[in-house]
Design an enzyme around this catalytic site. Structure first.
Site, short mmCIF file in Angstrom:
data_model
loop_
_atom_site.label_atom_id
_atom_site.label_comp_id
_atom_site.label_asym_id
_atom_site.label_seq_id
_atom_site.Cartn_x
_atom_site.Cartn_y
_atom_site.Cartn_z
N ILE A 59 0.96 -1.15 0.03
CA ILE A 59 0.02 0.09 0.03
C ILE A 59 0.91 1.31 0.02
O ILE A 59 1.86 1.18 0.73
CB ILE A 59 -1.10 -0.12 1.30
CG1 ILE A 59 -1.95 1.03 1.05
CG2 ILE A 59 -0.19 0.13 2.53
CD1 ILE A 59 -2.86 1.15 2.14
N SER A 60 0.45 2.16 -1.15
CA SER A 60 1.67 3.36 -1.17
C SER A 60 1.67 4.15 0.30
O SER A 60 0.83 4.14 0.84
CB SER A 60 1.42 3.84 -2.40
OG SER A 60 1.47 3.21 -3.48
N GLN A 61 2.71 4.90 0.23
CA GLN A 61 2.80 5.76 1.23
C GLN A 61 1.84 6.96 0.85
O GLN A 61 1.59 7.46 -0.14
CB GLN A 61 4.17 6.66 0.97
CG GLN A 61 4.62 7.67 1.80
CD GLN A 61 5.75 8.50 1.54
OE1 GLN A 61 6.29 8.31 0.39
NE2 GLN A 61 6.21 9.22 2.44
#
EC number: 2.1.1.77
Length: 211
Positions: A59-61
């Site tokens: 899950i992206s920053q």
């Protein structure tokens, strides 16, 4: 969706990091990021960091999710119809669904797509269409799109995605292998104009090889 105290704190942090679009910050504050994480990592949900979600994906920053979304909203055509390449956990998808009329999302890993679709239903977000497919090919039958966002790093810009952008539209995509750059590509008067936004770190965008 209503904002939470943790969501508002995260949005304030992203503002300090340079995200200025209030619509984006409101969407971040209203989206329960813990819902998109494995139980063992939920205590880290509101930290500004990328986290593993299984299947070799992340899950992206939150900063990069917000920054890429902000860039989409700045497209000259005031985008309404958006294509996302790489559904993943669905966190970016949920942010997009709060800001654009129609969201189309392609994911090559079936189990991730299934989980993401379930989360969208839990959040009562119903303006999203999902497809199990090869992100390099986009979703031609639903195109063209006002904007396209790619959430994995391609070795080069996929030709099929360029063909699926409307006039005045924008493609946001990380490109590169070891050293990746986030590119912003606009279609203006039939020409493609590219600018480099910043250095990033994403998992690779894999062609074919559906799971």
């Amino acid at each position: 969706m209503r904002s939470s105290r943790k969501g508002e704190t995260l949005a304030e942090l992203l503002y300090q990091e340079g995200v200025r679009n209030q619509q984006v910050l409101n969407a971040v504050a209203a989206t329960p990021r813990d819902l998109f994480l494995p139980d063992a990592l939920r205590h880290k949900a509101y930290q500004n960091t990328a986290l593993p979600i299984g299947q070799g994906q992340t899950i992206s920053q939150p900063y990069i999710v917000a920054r890429m979304t902000e860039l989409l909203l700045e497209a000259t055509n005031q985008p309404r119809k958006v294509l996302e390449i790489g559904t993943g956990s669905g966190y970016q998808t949920a942010i997009l669904a709060q800001l654009f009329n129609d969201v189309y999302s392609v994911e090559r890993i079936k189990s991730l797509q299934f989980q993401a679709k379930r989360r969208m239903n839990q959040l009562d977000l119903h303006n999203i269409a999902m497809k199990h497919g090869d992100g390099w090919k986009g979703w031609a039958s639903k195109g063209r799109f006002d904007a396209i966002i790619v959430t994995a790093a391609a070795s080069r810009v996929p030709d099929d995605l360029l063909l699926q952008i409307n006039e005045g539209g924008r493609l946001i995509i990380p490109v590169g292998d070891e050293q990746q750059q986030l590119l912003c590509i606009d279609r203006i008067d039939g020409k493609l104009l590219t600018q480099t936004v910043e250095a990033v770190r994403f998992v690779p965008l894999i062609a074919g090889d559906l799971q």
